[in-house]
Design an enzyme around this catalytic site. Structure first.
Site, short mmCIF file in Angstrom:
data_model
loop_
_atom_site.label_atom_id
_atom_site.label_comp_id
_atom_site.label_asym_id
_atom_site.label_seq_id
_atom_site.Cartn_x
_atom_site.Cartn_y
_atom_site.Cartn_z
N GLY A 58 11.11 0.64 5.11
CA GLY A 58 10.11 -0.41 5.15
C GLY A 58 8.96 -0.16 4.21
N LYS A 109 0.26 15.93 7.99
CA LYS A 109 0.25 16.23 6.55
C LYS A 109 -0.80 15.34 5.91
CE LYS A 109 4.23 13.14 5.83
NZ LYS A 109 5.55 13.00 5.20
N LEU A 143 0.83 -1.22 0.00
CA LEU A 143 0.00 0.00 0.00
C LEU A 143 0.86 1.26 0.00
CD1 LEU A 143 -2.46 -1.14 2.83
CD2 LEU A 143 -2.94 -1.15 0.36
N GLY A 144 2.12 1.12 0.40
CA GLY A 144 3.01 2.27 0.47
C GLY A 144 4.41 1.82 0.83
N THR A 145 5.40 2.64 0.48
CA THR A 145 6.79 2.29 0.81
C THR A 145 7.47 3.49 1.44
OG1 THR A 145 7.56 2.98 -1.37
CG2 THR A 145 7.00 0.65 -1.11
N TYR A 153 -7.00 -1.69 8.83
CA TYR A 153 -6.90 -1.27 7.44
C TYR A 153 -7.97 -0.22 7.14
CZ TYR A 153 -7.14 -1.39 2.33
OH TYR A 153 -7.16 -1.03 1.00
N ASP A 186 4.01 15.18 12.81
CA ASP A 186 4.08 14.77 11.40
C ASP A 186 2.76 14.94 10.67
OD1 ASP A 186 5.60 14.05 9.22
OD2 ASP A 186 5.42 11.89 9.56
N VAL A 219 4.33 -0.75 3.83
CA VAL A 219 3.05 -1.10 4.45
C VAL A 219 2.31 -2.00 3.47
CG1 VAL A 219 0.85 -0.25 5.34
CG2 VAL A 219 2.94 1.06 5.75
#
Length: 351
Positions: free
Chosen positions: A56, A169, A50-52, A123, A167, A58
């Site tokens: 690491g 955003k 789903l994301g990098t 999720y 953080d 996800v």
């Protein structure tokens, strides 16, 4: 304000106090004795990235026994060490396992093996606010206000626990099936009484005091809220440039320009949040968060109804059923490699 309205506001502020006192008790129990090793990699079927990130990725996973879908954050221990993020990573897990709030993503399990750390979270299939904001262009003020109210309540909760988020955003705000926000990524969150000095965050969202290497406190989150509200309502952030250094110059200058379509109430709120002078920044004054909650821009906001998720959301993400990933981008898939030897055991013993 009439006597009745003032009395109602007073009693609401009292019940918030009680709520936060109880929340702190619950948090401290878990903070002092954190849950460890509550699942194992073999219990999950890995479905899609789903994301990098720099240390690491996800992944969408499915729990083999229950069939429930989760987002699994996989961190490579050696990369975390190389990038000097040990402390931040331990913070993230310790905080996430201890907090509980309607607009914070829930940590369901955490564990580690020889190579990696794993955080298995609820999720949230609606994807990032970032992608919806870029697609739509900008949000109307009522739409932006609906999201902003949830962040205000979330920061009120976190700050009462001495947690700074650091953080904020649109990339870290997921939209759930009811159209409400789930704040994710506690990689920079920290429990701080008083001030801290670490330079971290995202250039466009950094408060001036962080850039100027001053000790800073939770007021940096209220500055970031100002940046977020501006970006939601304008479609672009208040301070942007090609190079971080140019962004920093704009931020510390204390000058901000508003699009002509911003209402005067919105401009007034933003001037008070994007306030370089800490002794004048909303959220950091003697009335704390109430200067923000009682501001004219939020006059129509029913704070209790938002907390109870009773307000109709302005936008519901398209959702084709459990395990749908259409609201996330595609990434190159990679095997999860686990070494036969333990890596960085000492550094992550408390994870």
């Amino acid at each position: 304000m009439g006597n009745a309205a003032a009395a109602k506001k007073g009693s609401e502020q009292e019940s918030v106090k009680e709520f936060l006192a109880k929340a702190k008790e619950d948090f401290l129990k878990k903070w002092e004795s954190p849950a460890q090793n509550t699942a194992h990699l073999d219990q999950f079927e890995r479905i899609k990235t789903l994301g990098t990130g720099s240390f690491g990725r996800v992944m969408l996973v499915k729990h083999k026994e229950t069939g429930n879908h989760y987002a699994m954050k996989i961190l490579d221990k050696q990369k975390v060490v190389k990038l000097k993020q040990i402390e931040h990573t331990l913070n993230e897990k310790r905080i996430l396992q201890a907090v509980n709030f309607p607009f914070l993503v829930k940590l369901e399990f955490s564990f580690k093996d020889n190579s990696n750390l794993y955080m298995v979270m609820e999720y949230v299939p609606g994807g990032e606010m970032f992608s919806h904001l870029r697609r739509i262009g900008r949000f109307s003020e009522p739409h932006a206000r609906f999201y902003a109210a949830q962040i205000v309540l979330t920061f009120e909760y976190l700050h009462s626990l001495d947690l700074i988020y650091r953080d904020l955003k649109p990339e870290n705000l997921l939209i759930d099936q009811q159209g409400y926000i789930q704040v994710t990524d506690f990689g920079f969150a920290k429990r701080v009484k008083g001030r801290t000095w670490t330079l971290c965050g995202t250039p466009e969202y950094l408060a001036p005091e962080i850039i100027l290497s001053k000790g800073y406190n939770k007021a940096v989150d209220w500055w970031a809220l100002g940046v977020l509200i501006y970006e939601m309502a304008a479609g672009y952030p208040p301070f942007f440039a090609d190079q971080p250094i140019q962004i920093y110059e704009k931020i510390v200058s204390g000058k901000v320009r508003f699009p002509s379509h911003f209402s005067s109430d919105l401009k007034d709120l933003l001037r008070n949040l994007l306030q370089v002078d800490l002794t004048k920044r909303f959220g950091n004054l003697k009335n704390g968060v109430n200067d923000i909650k009682n501001h004219k821009w939020f006059a129509t906001t029913d704070w209790i109804a938002i907390y109870q998720r009773k307000v109709e959301a302005p936008f519901i993400p398209k959702f084709k059923g459990p395990g749908d990933t259409s609201n996330f981008d595609d990434y190159e898939e990679e095997e999860i490699r686990v070494s036969i030897n333990e890596k960085c055991g000492k550094e992550f013993s408390e994870f």
